[in-house]
Design an enzyme around this catalytic site. Structure first.
Site: not given
Ligand code: S3P
Length: 446
Positions: A28-29, A33, A101, A176, A327, A354, A358
């Site tokens: 997902k990350s 990007r 988020g 993030q 996560d 989150k 959680r």
């Molecule tokens: C993510 C960063 C994390 C993670 C989220 C994905 C990212 O959040 O919990 O699922 O892709 O940069 P935080 O930056 O709030 O820790």
């Protein structure tokens, strides 16, 4: 967009041995990007293995709204025709990031130094989450934002017309926030410096370098210092998105607690900024092996083999490991209930902001199913006895990882575990139900 349809109640029954191969979807990350950096490059970026979950699809829509051409060519096959750094067009509609988020924070960063005004919103979960952690550093570039109290969404952002590069120490461990500042730095002349006290996932830095930006990393007394030289021309890339270690966590953890299981989860990235769960499970005594360890696209990758592990023990998971498995705590708390002894998680207060709180969501649901759990603001302790009664209805709180964690609990508890709403699962793992069913899980839509 998630959270807009009818709830999908689910029930997970005790499963027989889980076996087979679990091919989990793309990361997902990295998927977010790929779309955002693709939109900021000049020309066509091609992506293979993009996660087609709701969160990422919302980011694809957002990139279209800012003027990029984003096209799906087949399952997981996408292209992005980017508009270049500084080339975002002003969206003519509100940008709805759904449940994500990562999506909204990274996109706000990317838009922050472009001459656009944009309004962002999301579902009830996203609109309750703190955004000041991003809007505060963006203000240093000259970006104006007007949101609800505590900076929450809906929020309107007015991009800095003459952005100034910044130096920013990220106050909490958050990839993030780090990424939002780096993406804003792309269109600021000069060097933007971001310092993180603890290393968090480093996909943004790696991918910025891959797209041709000048990125330097140094380790100083203050922490990990990332220096980005602004206003590069980003070169389009061919990207193969690796499978998501955070999604792999669900079939792996299920296999460890369902008697007789033996599951192979191929091609999982073991980038140290993401692999904390797997080290932790091995420390607990899990029968989890890394097979065919290799490098792909510059990242360590292995096939994970997880077998039923009746002799796992509770351990203390130190705060220093939290960022690399942030996560994964919901599903780890389920495994902890089947281990023996106290499993204590330190330095986990970020879990409270989150998609849901959680710590609270897992503590309430685990207790309802007969598991003893203690919590403080910054810690969580699960007292494992090796067996769980089950039988309760759990709330997912619009949070995919909470929903999937309770479905894993049901696979090994004595009585079936129910969920009020499994709809959020589609944000990150749209094939969760069929994939788990093929392994032998018995999840029904109630
Ligand atoms: C993510 C960063 C994390 C993670 C989220 C994905 C990212 O959040 O919990 O699922 O892709 O940069 P935080 O930056 O709030 O820790």
């Amino acid at each position: 967009m998630s959270g807009h349809g009818d709830p999908i109640p689910m029930i997970s029954h005790k499963a027989g041995p889980l076996s087979g191969v679990a091919e989990v979807p793309g990361d997902k990350s990295i998927s977010h990007r790929s779309l955002i950096l693709g939109a900021m490059a000049v020309g066509e970026t091609r992506i293979t293995g993009l996660l087609e979950g709701d969160d990422v699809l919302d980011t694809a829509k957002a990139m279209r709204a800012f003027g990029a051409e984003v096209t799906q060519h087949g399952p997981g096959q996408w292209s992005v025709h980017g508009v270049g750094v500084g080339g975002f067009a002003e969206p003519d509609q509100v940008i709805d990031c759904g449940n994500s988020g990562t999506g909204v924070r990274l996109i706000m960063g990317a838009a922050a130094t472009q001459p656009v005004t944009a309004t962002f919103t999301g579902d009830a979960s996203l609109n309750s989450r703190p955004m000041a952690r991003v809007t505060d550093p963006l203000a240093l570039f000259g970006t104006a934002t007007h949101g609800r109290s505590k900076g929450r969404l809906p929020l309107t952002l007015v991009g800095a017309r003459e952005p100034a590069a910044v130096r920013y120490v990220v106050p909490m461990p958050s990839a993030q926030v780090k990424s939002a500042v780096l993406l804003a730095g792309l269109n600021a002349p000069g060097q933007t410096v971001v310092i993180e006290k603890e290393a968090t996932r480093d996909h943004t830095e790696r991918m910025l370098a891959g797209f041709g930006a000048e990125v330097q990393i140094e380790h100083t007394d203050e922490g990990r210092e990332i220096t980005l030289t602004g206003q590069p021309e980003l070169t389009p890339q061919d990207i193969t998105v690796p499978r998501d270690p955070s999604s792999a966590a669900f079939p792996v953890c299920a296999a460890l607690i369902v008697p007789g299981s033996d599951v192979l989860v191929p091609t999982i990235g073991l980038n140290p900024t993401r692999a904390g769960l797997y080290e932790t499970l091995r420390d607990m005594g899990a029968d989890l092996t890394y097979e065919n360890l290799r490098e792909e696209g510059g990242e360590p990758v292995a096939d994970l083999r997880a077998r039923y592990s009746p002799d796992m023990k509770g351990i203390t998971v130190p705060a220093a490991r939290a960022a690399s498995m942030i996560d994964e705590y919901p599903v780890l708390s389920v495994v902890a209930a089947f281990a023996k002894g106290r499993c204590h998680f330190e330095g986990v207060k970020e879990l409270r902001v989150k998609e849901s709180d959680r710590i609270d969501a897992m503590a309430v649901g685990l207790r309802a199913n007969g598991v003893e759990v203690e919590e403080t603001e910054d810690t969580m302790t699960v007292i494992g006895t090796g067996a769980v009664e089950g039988g309760a209805v759990c709330a997912s709180h619009l949070d995919h990882r909470i929903a999937m964690a309770f479905m894993v609990l049901g696979m090994a508890a004595q009585k079936a575990v129910s969920l009020d709403d499994g709809q959020p699962i589609a944000t990150s793992f749209p094939i969760f139900e069929p994939l788990m069913a093929r392994l032998g899980a018995r999840i029904e839509r109630a």
